[in-house]
Design a protein around this motif. Sequence first.
Motif, mmCIF file in Angstrom:
data_model
loop_
_atom_site.group_PDB
_atom_site.id
_atom_site.type_symbol
_atom_site.label_atom_id
_atom_site.label_comp_id
_atom_site.label_asym_id
_atom_site.label_seq_id
_atom_site.Cartn_x
_atom_site.Cartn_y
_atom_site.Cartn_z
ATOM 1 N N ILE A 9 -13.343 -3.931 23.275
ATOM 2 C CA ILE A 9 -14.539 -3.787 22.431
ATOM 3 C C ILE A 9 -15.382 -2.614 22.931
ATOM 4 C CG2 ILE A 9 -16.719 -4.875 21.722
ATOM 5 C CD1 ILE A 9 -15.239 -7.604 21.855
ATOM 6 N N VAL A 64 -19.994 -5.332 17.677
ATOM 7 C CA VAL A 64 -19.239 -6.511 17.230
ATOM 8 C C VAL A 64 -19.627 -6.926 15.822
ATOM 9 C CG1 VAL A 64 -19.194 -9.025 17.576
ATOM 10 C CG2 VAL A 64 -18.607 -7.478 19.464
ATOM 11 N N PHE A 71 -19.302 -12.035 23.701
ATOM 12 C CA PHE A 71 -19.138 -10.789 22.943
ATOM 13 C C PHE A 71 -20.396 -10.307 22.213
ATOM 14 C CE2 PHE A 71 -14.453 -12.183 21.966
ATOM 15 C CZ PHE A 71 -14.089 -11.910 23.269
#
Lengths: 506, 506
Positions: A208, A256, A250
């Motif tokens: 990510i 995200v 996350f």
Amino acid sequence: MKIKTVLFLSFLCIGSVFGQTTIEKWKIFEVKLNGPTNGNPFTDIRLQGKFIQNNDTVTVSGFYDGAGIYKIRFMPQKEGKWSYITASNSKKLDKKKGNFLCTAALKGNFGPVVVADTFHFAYANGKPYYPFGTTCYAWVHQGDSLAEVTLKTLSKGYFNKMRMCIFPKDYDWNKKEPFLYPFEGKPLTDWDYTKFNPAYFRNIEKRIAQLDSLGIEADLIVFHPYDRWGFKKMDRKTDDRYINYIIARFAAYKNVWWSMANEYDFMAEKKKEDWDHYIQLFAANDPYNHLRSIHHGSVMYDHTNPLLTHASIQNEDTYRAKELRNKFKKPIIYDECRYEGNINWSWGNLTAEEMVNKFWRGVTNGGYVGHGETYLTENPVQFGYKSDAEMWWSKGGVLRGKSQERIKFLKTIIESAPGYLTPVVNYEYWMPYSAVAYKDEYFLNYYNMDQPRSQIVNLPKNAQYKVEIINGWDMTITPVEGEYSGKTLIQLPQKPFTAIRCTKEK
Amino acid sequence: MKIKTVLFLSFLCIGSVFGQTTIEKWKIFEVKLNGPTNGNPFTDIRLQGKFIQNNDTVTVSGFYDGAGIYKIRFMPQKEGKWSYITASNSKKLDKKKGNFLCTAALKGNFGPVVVADTFHFAYANGKPYYPFGTTCYAWVHQGDSLAEVTLKTLSKGYFNKMRMCIFPKDYDWNKKEPFLYPFEGKPLTDWDYTKFNPAYFRNIEKRIAQLDSLGIEADLIVFHPYDRWGFKKMDRKTDDRYINYIIARFAAYKNVWWSMANEYDFMAEKKKEDWDHYIQLFAANDPYNHLRSIHHGSVMYDHTNPLLTHASIQNEDTYRAKELRNKFKKPIIYDECRYEGNINWSWGNLTAEEMVNKFWRGVTNGGYVGHGETYLTENPVQFGYKSDAEMWWSKGGVLRGKSQERIKFLKTIIESAPGYLTPVVNYEYWMPYSAVAYKDEYFLNYYNMDQPRSQIVNLPKNAQYKVEIINGWDMTITPVEGEYSGKTLIQLPQKPFTAIRCTKEK
């Protein structure tokens, strides 16, 4: 003169100025604590952090990262001084305090993406974001060497969004085991669902963050039907624990997005109530309100659900974006319009030409479109799909097609427009084709794969316009000599992928 | 030994054997009578012929052909001896008698086309007829020299149906006056609607007969909206007189089809009841029950009307033939799926590739498709369409495109199939693509403009099949070595227009 030392702690960007911990706006401030290892820390321990700036308090959940380490991650959305205090049912983790200074966002940091102007997106700093995404469902589960190749491919700037699954993938040509598993236990199906495998999630976080550094949004797919390990049929309690764990881990990553599912309707194990529940859970527990969507196989979800931020569509008729805008009053992303490739399945054997055409038609009808690639280059195996093969759509690696360069070209065109583009519906200025405009300043009209020899542009009479002929395949922009106003016949090169762009002279 | 003398009287095929007049089955027997010239013969005189063979009586209307000549045309559908007697309110035309012998149809004469097997067509003699039509709306109104060029083009065998208007056409690039008018009077709008111009209709008959001699069905469009002479807004009485006149004149031509309209819904002057009435009128008064359809612009007619023999569709999504079959339970003809050409209007600037693709997709989804061509080659005129220009779609002439050869290629493929093709819906033998089959004897699967490297064919296990790879653009048929049975992976050339044909070995 300010002396500033910035320490790059892996993906975190914590620094210090005169002893004061600093964190750049929209980056991650992480509290790391030692805590209990006995029992099951994943289920026994509750941990929260309250982050306070004046009257603002943001409460975020912490998580257990294994080996006695607990973490709380926070993405500050306001500059200035922040303090925090932890709360836990474990004394070792409770009432820990601290503070830091949130500094201004640096170059290239625009913050998370949000919905803007009903049908579009912008970064938190206001800069428009136009999604030109791709799909590598299982790239994070292939190990480092292939992931590095994928990142190198992505560094070429074709795409700014990546659809990717959190769970590993079982499907045709995806028969290799992932190098890590999300839970403690043994494959195929012997899992202790109460115990996460932190290494599995750390690997995803690394990816990510790497995507973020390339300016790519991580459109995380929470559930999907292509599974041989049992992850598609976990019970509600396990699903909820998993969702809360990924939010805790996350959500502080600015890039995200939450996609509830790939092809939710192909998961017989889940009911409509389950999906509504997951959507609600993300809306309630994600402190940053990241974008939320759900993607379908054949039966479109009711995207009017107010907790869904945009409509994620699987359909090849990208020109219908205009209709879907009217229906859902949200941004429309054709995340799957079939893939460029050569496999036997019809969803994966588009020519590059058709892929590019679908991008253009989507964008010139007020929507956005996503890419994927499925070129099978291995020697043919009987029925092909029982084997394992490297294809971009699933594993990443290299791109073998011809659409990505053209998608990048279209991206530069859309990014250089003066504002968000809206479909032209009354055809006052255009023949009835795929046409979008920004006020009276900018018109972009795409003539599909057709071959008109000329088109009439009926421009506003009170201004002069520069006219350019674009070819979406050849990637050419050819100015038409002169300045135009009112009704004009423009001669065209009589070939597919032609577009006309008219820009108001200042 | 039989001595037979056949006299070709223009388009008629009346001969005599030992003094007995003979007429070939499905050709035209014509009774020609001298009658009154005073008053208005078109409205004053009623004339009928009763044609009798044993217990069969067929009653047909006669018509006034000008200069005191009255005619009754009859297409015998049974061999053997026929007698006739006329009936009229004019003594000079009443109770005229005669007889003739209807002889067997000769080579190339298959009779009129009728619906067969619910979704298909056959000639009256049982030979399957697969429509591969084209469109030259106003070719009969352009005079002889261009019509001769059109016929020469048509003689190349690309097409076996022609959509053509009975009335002249007013539209972009159609600004020249026709060389004849259907009524007595003066253009633009000064007509005596009670008096037909026989020369106008004789010209059309000549063209119908010429098409027949080329094996081409004449799909006659009765009304259409593109008119500057007033023919689109005649009153009901005039419409009915016109319809009865064309039935009396044209119905004996075996290759006639009745299309109520081109784009009925673009004719604001007519209501739903009008169209239903015309359909009924043809059904009631055409003694041969020629095929009847109605073609739309945007709003599809309700083709479930039992008096409509087939559904004439305007839509570019020819692959939806499968759905329309289920809806209407009739043959589906996409008479207009846009045209190959280069004009500014989107309906007329398809590439040849897309035109060919639309034919293949229609046919491999259980429908039929029609062609048209609109290449504008003149120097550009401002906005183009106010001028007059020769384009196939309207005036005929020459073809400038690349689709017609490929359409002919597809036609030969469909004509060589062992029977009517039915869409494969359960995919027992095929991947989910455009696929049609004849029983277990023949499978044809088209992969659109996609580029699969291989496809699985799951053939019946109890027989051996020859497999061929067809390319609809390259016009190639490449046998795959060996014989196949059951599930087989066929390697493909990874390019658009690929089809697989599997034929059961005898």
